[in-house]
Design an enzyme around this catalytic site. Structure first.
Site, PDB file in Angstrom:
ATOM      1  N   LYS A 269      60.653  24.275 -16.032  1.00  9.15           N
ATOM      2  CA  LYS A 269      60.145  22.967 -15.582  1.00  9.15           C
ATOM      3  C   LYS A 269      60.643  22.674 -14.171  1.00  9.15           C
ATOM      4  CE  LYS A 269      60.420  17.976 -16.639  1.00  9.15           C
ATOM      5  NZ  LYS A 269      60.856  16.943 -17.617  1.00  9.15           N
ATOM      6  N   ASP A 274      61.522  12.905 -11.078  1.00  9.13           N
ATOM      7  CA  ASP A 274      60.804  12.274 -12.182  1.00  9.13           C
ATOM      8  C   ASP A 274      61.073  10.771 -12.199  1.00  9.13           C
ATOM      9  OD1 ASP A 274      59.492  11.615 -14.475  1.00  9.13           O
ATOM     10  OD2 ASP A 274      60.864  12.641 -15.858  1.00  9.13           O
ATOM     11  N   LYS A 281      60.547   4.708 -15.116  1.00  9.98           N
ATOM     12  CA  LYS A 281      61.884   4.678 -15.708  1.00  9.98           C
ATOM     13  C   LYS A 281      62.674   3.487 -15.171  1.00  9.98           C
ATOM     14  CE  LYS A 281      62.538   9.700 -16.183  1.00  9.98           C
ATOM     15  NZ  LYS A 281      62.770   9.729 -17.639  1.00  9.98           N
ATOM     16  N   ASP A 292      65.436  17.272 -12.441  1.00 11.94           N
ATOM     17  CA  ASP A 292      64.409  17.555 -13.441  1.00 11.94           C
ATOM     18  C   ASP A 292      63.689  18.890 -13.169  1.00 11.94           C
ATOM     19  OD1 ASP A 292      63.450  16.663 -15.858  1.00 11.94           O
ATOM     20  OD2 ASP A 292      61.773  15.548 -15.000  1.00 11.94           O
ATOM     21  N   ASP A 351      55.661   9.479 -18.477  1.00 16.85           N
ATOM     22  CA  ASP A 351      57.030   9.988 -18.333  1.00 16.85           C
ATOM     23  C   ASP A 351      57.256  11.240 -19.189  1.00 16.85           C
ATOM     24  OD1 ASP A 351      59.605  10.117 -17.444  1.00 16.85           O
ATOM     25  OD2 ASP A 351      60.355   8.455 -18.666  1.00 16.85           O
ATOM     26  N   GLU A 353      56.061  14.056 -18.833  1.00 21.53           N
ATOM     27  CA  GLU A 353      55.292  14.899 -17.917  1.00 21.53           C
ATOM     28  C   GLU A 353      55.668  16.381 -17.998  1.00 21.53           C
ATOM     29  OE1 GLU A 353      58.017  13.471 -17.112  1.00 21.53           O
ATOM     30  OE2 GLU A 353      59.053  15.078 -16.081  1.00 21.53           O
ATOM     31  N   ARG A 355      56.076  18.420 -20.519  1.00 21.23           N
ATOM     32  CA  ARG A 355      55.202  19.183 -21.417  1.00 21.23           C
ATOM     33  C   ARG A 355      53.795  19.331 -20.826  1.00 21.23           C
ATOM     34  NH1 ARG A 355      56.363  14.674 -25.953  1.00 21.23           N
ATOM     35  NH2 ARG A 355      58.226  14.523 -24.665  1.00 21.23           N
TER      36      ARG A 355
HETATM   37  N1  BES Z   1      62.985  14.354 -17.508  1.00 25.99           N
HETATM   38  C1  BES Z   1      62.936  13.545 -18.654  1.00 25.99           C
HETATM   39  C2  BES Z   1      63.957  13.921 -19.709  1.00 25.99           C
HETATM   40  C3  BES Z   1      65.427  13.763 -19.365  1.00 25.99           C
HETATM   41  C4  BES Z   1      66.118  12.663 -19.845  1.00 25.99           C
HETATM   42  C5  BES Z   1      66.101  14.707 -18.658  1.00 25.99           C
HETATM   43  C6  BES Z   1      67.455  12.530 -19.569  1.00 25.99           C
HETATM   44  C7  BES Z   1      67.442  14.578 -18.377  1.00 25.99           C
HETATM   45  C8  BES Z   1      68.123  13.493 -18.840  1.00 25.99           C
HETATM   46  C9  BES Z   1      61.554  13.637 -19.302  1.00 25.99           C
HETATM   47  O1  BES Z   1      60.497  13.894 -18.469  1.00 25.99           O
HETATM   48  C10 BES Z   1      61.294  12.334 -19.973  1.00 25.99           C
HETATM   49  O2  BES Z   1      61.256  11.353 -19.281  1.00 25.99           O
HETATM   50  N2  BES Z   1      61.154  12.346 -21.276  1.00 25.99           N
HETATM   51  C11 BES Z   1      60.943  11.159 -22.030  1.00 25.99           C
HETATM   52  C12 BES Z   1      59.918  11.464 -23.084  1.00 25.99           C
HETATM   53  C13 BES Z   1      59.386  10.228 -23.794  1.00 25.99           C
HETATM   54  C14 BES Z   1      58.552   9.405 -22.850  1.00 25.99           C
HETATM   55  C15 BES Z   1      58.573  10.664 -24.981  1.00 25.99           C
HETATM   56  C16 BES Z   1      62.252  10.744 -22.660  1.00 25.99           C
HETATM   57  O3  BES Z   1      63.013  11.607 -23.094  1.00 25.99           O
HETATM   58  O4  BES Z   1      62.527   9.544 -22.686  1.00 25.99           O
HETATM   59 ZN    ZN Z   2      60.990  14.895 -16.675  1.00 30.39          ZN
HETATM   60 ZN    ZN Z   3      59.684  12.113 -17.576  1.00 30.03          ZN
END
Ligand code: BES
Ligand code: ZN
Ligand code: ZN
Length: 499
Positions: A269, A274, A281, A292, A351, A353, A355
């Site tokens: 990734k 992000d 966020k 990220d 968010d 993103e 996947r």
């Molecule tokens: N990049 C984030 C995940 C992340 C969170 C990485 C904390 C490092 C530390 C990812 O893209 C994300 O935002 N995931 C969301 C998914 C949700 C919207 C289903 C998450 O984990 O909140």
């Molecule tokens: Zn992310």
């Molecule tokens: Zn994200």
């Protein structure tokens, strides 16, 4: 229309780059009394009877017991050319494995460089090849600091780290393997720590290309147009809101004499920042989202080590690089995109993103002939809830392949833990309007994210590593600076080398 601006600061001079890392050398332990170094380090274990009067005194006063990472320093030792003799605790002798060697070497490096020491020799009694590799890894990883953008370097560095062993010839190959691995892991750490204004998708691609050219790898950068022709609507949807154009970085290693028809694909990734997009966020901690792209950086670092170690399996890395931004051109919650696989995806949360870019990279990797796939991604906050900052979350559609990966991780000293992917979880991703939704609700978030990717891996043996909790170290450890860890690099390389 994109309005990407050049980032003037992207190329700066005068910083200690990954190209100039700690110099290390394997030397003969027969000559340690004559070694002209600032510090001669020996490892002392807990509860071992000693005849050395200095150590006896240290133990009597409780100043040194041999616990892991303890340090004691003696100046101007008799019978040695070295300016200091240093004891470093190795913990219990029967629990002393490669992982402890790596930590001890890192701790000695960090403790001594902080005191202004420049040259160090570590005495290693064991003839175990893995120990020589781990010692040099610990030193190179421990010496490294995230100080690239500091005008005044506050952190000190060693100039030279020697490892003294009884049979240098026998250990030379593993020593070199450890050095290459650690240098590559530091390249990953450097990329992950780079600020998001200076490391955009195109800059990441340029850095990957530079690494490839220096190491004899083939590098291809797919641009937006090319991705559109390939039908990567899911990846391009994420990139829509950003002024920075996306890139799909492809790095190819081909062995001179392949041992089989197997072809390993490493997918990482590469979200250079992000924000969450329109599903934005919270401000607090958002700066951490510069990391990220840690999965992509791990794939780049691993490819550097693979290029030098030359395993007998074909390996190709795929790094979808994008910036996830909110704007008037950004993807909206509710959008339906068509992925390269042909499957339609309802984007319920912009968010989620990772996947969305990974599925197109996975489809492309399969199209490129990969027979086995491993992806690494800072994919979910939920994996941090499940496993904290200690273990990488591991998911797979193939038990045998997962076992192989876990074995490689263990040998690399990277902690990883398997989580389930039962078919029942697929229900979470049902969409009334498209083939699949990009989020699965509140519970089991790391699993529903992995389940989403599984849909695109299909029948190809695949392992997914969720490194969201392990890619960044918030506090400096005795053996490692804070910031990017470079997790997954050593596992990727071990997997290829031990194939
Ligand atoms: N990049 C984030 C995940 C992340 C969170 C990485 C904390 C490092 C530390 C990812 O893209 C994300 O935002 N995931 C969301 C998914 C949700 C919207 C289903 C998450 O984990 O909140
Ligand atoms: Zn992310
Ligand atoms: Zn994200």
């Amino acid at each position: 229309m994109r309005r990407a601006r050049d980032c003037a600061g992207a190329i700066r001079k005068g910083n200690r780059m990954s190209e100039e890392q700690l110099k290390t050398e394997l030397v003969d332990a027969a000559g340690i009394a004559q070694l002209d170094v600032d510090a001669l380090v020996t490892i002392a274990h807990e509860g071992v009877e000693t005849s050395d009067p200095w150590r006896k005194e240290l133990e009597r006063t409780g100043e040194f017991t041999g616990k892991l990472n303890e340090i004691a320093i003696q100046f101007s030792p008799a019978g040695h050319k070295a300016r200091r003799v240093v004891l470093v605790g190795g913990g219990k002798a029967d629990k002393f494995t490669q992982d402890e060697v790596r930590k001890v070497a890192g701790t000695a490096t960090r403790a001594l460089k902080a005191k202004g020491v420049k040259t160090v020799a570590l005495v290693l009694d064991s003839l175990e090849p893995g120990f020589a590799a781990a010692a040099v890894e610990g030193a190179i990883l421990g010496d490294w600091e995230p100080d690239r953008h500091k005008s005044k370097k506050e952190e000190k560095h060693l100039e030279k780290f020697l490892i003294a062993v009884k049979d240098p010839k026998a250990l030379q190959a593993s020593f070199e393997r450890g050095r290459w691995l650690a240098e590559s892991q530091n390249l990953t750490r450097e990329l992950v720590n780079e600020p998001p204004n200076l490391l955009t998708p195109l800059v990441l691609a340029a850095r990957a290309k530079k690494m490839a050219e220096a190491n004899g790898l083939e590098c291809e950068i797919l641009d937006e147009e090319r991705m559109r022709v390939l039908g990567m609507g899911s990846l391009l949807g994420v990139s829509m809101g950003s002024a920075q154009p996306p890139a799909l970085i492809v790095l190819r290693y081909r062995p001179a004499t392949p041992a089989s028809g197997d072809h390993l694909g490493l997918v990482g990734k590469g979200v250079t920042f992000d924000t969450g997009g329109i599903s934005i966020k919270p401000a607090e901690g958002m700066e951490k989202m510069k990391s990220d792209m840690a999965g992509g950086a791990a794939a780049i670092g691993a490819m550097q080590a693979i290029a030098r170690l030359k395993p007998s399996i074909a390996v190709t890395a795929f790094i979808p690089a994008v910036e996830n931004m909110p704007s008037d051109r950004a993807q909206r919650p509710g959008d339906i995109v068509t992925s390269m696989s042909g499957k339609t995806i309802e984007v319920l949360n912009t968010d989620a993103e990772g996947r969305l870019i990974l599925n197109d990279a996975i489809t492309y990797a399969k199209q490129q002939g990969c027979t086995h796939l491993v992806d690494a991604a800072t994919l979910t906050g939920a994996v941090v809830v499940a496993l904290g900052f200690v273990n990488v979350g591991v998911f797979s559609n193939d038990e045998e392949f997962q076992a192989k990966l876990l074995k490689a991780a263990k040998a690399a000293g990277e902690k990883m833990w398997p989580l389930p992917l039962d078919e029942e979880y697929r229900e979470l991703l049902k969409s009334p309007y498209a083939d699949i939704a990009n989020i699965g609700g509140r519970w089991g978030g790391a699993i529903s994210a992995a389940m989403f990717l599984k849909e695109f891996a299909g029948e190809t043996p695949w392992v997914h590593l969720d490194i969201a909790g392990t890619a960044l170290l918030e506090q400096t450890r005795p053996f490692l600076a804070n910031g990017a860890t470079g997790v997954a690099v050593r596992t990727f390389v071990n997997l290829a080398v031990s194939w």
